[in-house]
Write an enzyme that holds these catalytic residues in place. Sequence first.
Site, mmCIF file in Angstrom:
data_model
loop_
_atom_site.group_PDB
_atom_site.id
_atom_site.type_symbol
_atom_site.label_atom_id
_atom_site.label_comp_id
_atom_site.label_asym_id
_atom_site.label_seq_id
_atom_site.Cartn_x
_atom_site.Cartn_y
_atom_site.Cartn_z
ATOM 1 C CG ASN A 222 -2.149 0.815 1.088
ATOM 2 O OD1 ASN A 222 -2.366 1.429 0.047
ATOM 3 N ND2 ASN A 222 -2.985 0.826 2.121
ATOM 4 C CG ASP B 163 -5.213 -1.899 14.569
ATOM 5 O OD1 ASP B 163 -4.165 -1.676 15.213
ATOM 6 O OD2 ASP B 163 -5.228 -2.093 13.335
ATOM 7 C CG HIS C 279 -2.748 -6.997 7.514
ATOM 8 N ND1 HIS C 279 -1.847 -6.319 6.726
ATOM 9 C CD2 HIS C 279 -3.728 -6.113 7.793
ATOM 10 C CE1 HIS C 279 -2.267 -5.083 6.532
ATOM 11 N NE2 HIS C 279 -3.412 -4.930 7.170
ATOM 12 C CG HIS D 219 -2.977 1.661 12.926
ATOM 13 N ND1 HIS D 219 -2.345 2.557 12.119
ATOM 14 C CD2 HIS D 219 -3.322 0.618 12.133
ATOM 15 C CE1 HIS D 219 -2.323 2.093 10.877
ATOM 16 N NE2 HIS D 219 -2.901 0.905 10.859
ATOM 17 C CD GLU E 277 -1.580 -3.889 10.426
ATOM 18 O OE1 GLU E 277 -2.577 -4.480 10.851
ATOM 19 O OE2 GLU E 277 -1.606 -2.725 9.999
ATOM 20 C CD GLU F 104 -4.436 -5.190 14.459
ATOM 21 O OE1 GLU F 104 -5.587 -5.673 14.598
ATOM 22 O OE2 GLU F 104 -4.025 -4.730 13.389
ATOM 23 C CE1 TYR G 143 -5.874 2.146 10.908
ATOM 24 C CE2 TYR G 143 -6.790 1.023 12.825
ATOM 25 C CZ TYR G 143 -6.370 1.005 11.506
ATOM 26 O OH TYR G 143 -6.476 -0.147 10.790
ATOM 27 C CD1 TRP H 138 -2.603 7.702 10.394
ATOM 28 C CD2 TRP H 138 -2.244 5.753 9.384
ATOM 29 N NE1 TRP H 138 -3.798 7.236 9.925
ATOM 30 C CE2 TRP H 138 -3.622 6.046 9.320
ATOM 31 C CE3 TRP H 138 -1.773 4.565 8.831
ATOM 32 C CZ2 TRP H 138 -4.537 5.207 8.682
ATOM 33 C CZ3 TRP H 138 -2.669 3.724 8.220
ATOM 34 C CH2 TRP H 138 -4.049 4.041 8.149
ATOM 35 N NE ARG I 152 -2.966 -7.660 12.986
ATOM 36 C CZ ARG I 152 -3.931 -7.785 12.068
ATOM 37 N NH1 ARG I 152 -4.696 -8.852 12.047
ATOM 38 N NH2 ARG I 152 -4.111 -6.832 11.172
ATOM 39 C CD GLU J 169 -7.581 -6.924 9.258
ATOM 40 O OE1 GLU J 169 -6.380 -7.224 9.241
ATOM 41 O OE2 GLU J 169 -7.993 -5.744 9.344
ATOM 42 C CG HIS K 81 -12.152 -3.633 9.883
ATOM 43 N ND1 HIS K 81 -11.184 -2.766 9.473
ATOM 44 C CD2 HIS K 81 -11.531 -4.787 10.182
ATOM 45 C CE1 HIS K 81 -10.011 -3.384 9.503
ATOM 46 N NE2 HIS K 81 -10.201 -4.623 9.925
ATOM 47 C CG ASP L 290 -3.888 -2.486 2.535
ATOM 48 O OD1 ASP L 290 -4.810 -2.381 3.362
ATOM 49 O OD2 ASP L 290 -2.713 -2.730 2.861
ATOM 50 N NE ARG M 183 -10.104 -2.669 13.080
ATOM 51 C CZ ARG M 183 -9.240 -1.964 12.349
ATOM 52 N NH1 ARG M 183 -7.997 -2.391 12.188
ATOM 53 N NH2 ARG M 183 -9.606 -0.852 11.742
HETATM 54 O O1 KDG Z 1 -2.184 -0.515 4.521
HETATM 55 C C1 KDG Z 1 -2.441 -0.297 5.879
HETATM 56 C C2 KDG Z 1 -3.695 -0.997 6.327
HETATM 57 O O2 KDG Z 1 -3.715 -2.315 5.861
HETATM 58 C C3 KDG Z 1 -3.810 -0.981 7.815
HETATM 59 O O3 KDG Z 1 -3.903 0.338 8.261
HETATM 60 C C4 KDG Z 1 -5.020 -1.780 8.264
HETATM 61 O O4 KDG Z 1 -4.176 -1.858 10.500
HETATM 62 C C5 KDG Z 1 -4.867 -2.327 9.634
HETATM 63 C C6 KDG Z 1 -5.628 -3.533 9.936
HETATM 64 O O5 KDG Z 1 -5.483 -4.033 11.047
HETATM 65 O O6 KDG Z 1 -6.369 -3.992 9.079
HETATM 66 MG MG MG Z 2 -3.869 -3.269 12.101
#
Ligand code: KDG
Ligand code: MG
Length: 402
Positions: A37, A210, A312, A212, A262, A236, A159, A402, A283, A339, A122, A316, A147
């Site tokens: 991505n 998550d 994961h 993140h 991930e 996560e 996020y 991020w 993951r 996921e 999600h 994407d 999630r």
């Molecule tokens: O490309 C980044 C995403 O796949 C990510 O932000 C998604 O954290 C993510 C998740 O747990 O699906």
């Molecule tokens: Mg994630």
Amino acid sequence: MRITDARVIICSPGRNFVTLKVTTEEGIHGLGDATLNGRELAVASYLTDHIIPLLIGRDARRIEDTWQYLYKGAYWRRGPVTMTAISAVDTALWDILGKAVNRPVYELLGGASRDSVMVYGHANGSNVDDTVAAVGRYVTAGYKAVRAQCAIPDMPHAYGVGRGDLYYEPAERGTPPETAWSTERYLPFVPTLFERLRREFGPDVHLLHDVHHRLTPIEAGRLGKSLEPYHLFWMEDPVPAELQEGFRLIRQHTTTPIAVGEVFDSVFDCHQLITSQWIDYIRTTVVHAGGISHLRKIANLAELYHVRTGSHGATDLSPVCMAAALHFDLSVHNFGIQEYMRHTDDTDLVFPHAYTFADGVMHPGNASGLGVDIDELLAAQYPYEPAYLPVARRQDGTMHSW
Ligand code: KDG
Ligand code: MG
């Protein structure tokens, strides 16, 4: 079974995907997802300029040898671009092998260890009520695991709050959007979300969250401890994981299960996390961690240390990766959860697939190989569009993860 052709197909049916198509002298073709991505074209070039010339003429059945040849032969090993490219080749070769012997790939991986694969969806919302409603929609749709993410009050960004009800797509066209972050507001807010979700949905649904990569280890320890009454399935990516040692501190402070990986691209990113038993779920994915072959090695190491898989599966990762993930999930003994962020209808039309979802679980199907294809004519109608994930800054302007 010589490889006679290999090509990269780039398309954007709602979002960008990079796909490797490998063909043998018998006319059998295999697919591998090569999507990274926001860095898609780097992998496409790595494959086209540096790997495809090495594949032509090789025996497609020598999957492990080809993996080692591409990994050791590059001299500069690992890294997301290299490993995504190797993953695509490995996945395509497993697909070819399955088609050559007319068996689904999971049968070549030792056969099914279970009847189906539990997945999580999600749910996100711009306030607690919206997130509760979103979780409710997943529960009604039969999901056993959800999630939950929610915007923080008085914060413009958080996020996981995305566009669309059943899928979440964080990449934006153009240059990366900037978002703002406040750990101070996030930490006390999250337990209130899960307190409400447990009240609404009871103890049975698996709830995940998550973080993140937004916290420090001691902040993550505090969050995990404050979430213990709501018994999450996992917390996560609590911290950025370059420092594996950082997870020791989190572990000392909470019994909330921890998932990470991930963005990892090999077993070397997680061997200490696994062997020290600092995590509960790994993951890593087919597309970014060396394909089916390397993911099996990670899972086998994890099995020794009571760590389960939880790959994961965001939008994407293309349907080619999703198919490969499901064959892996069905076969590997220490599977935990998968996921499953639904792809858009446009994406599903470009990548027709045999995998199915019903009652919160998935199955890869019994087509030979991976059971996924690409409609190249349709794909050509969706040319690549530059798009990037957001970046985050703390409220004083400092760059944050991020
Ligand atoms: O490309 C980044 C995403 O796949 C990510 O932000 C998604 O954290 C993510 C998740 O747990 O699906
Ligand atoms: Mg994630």
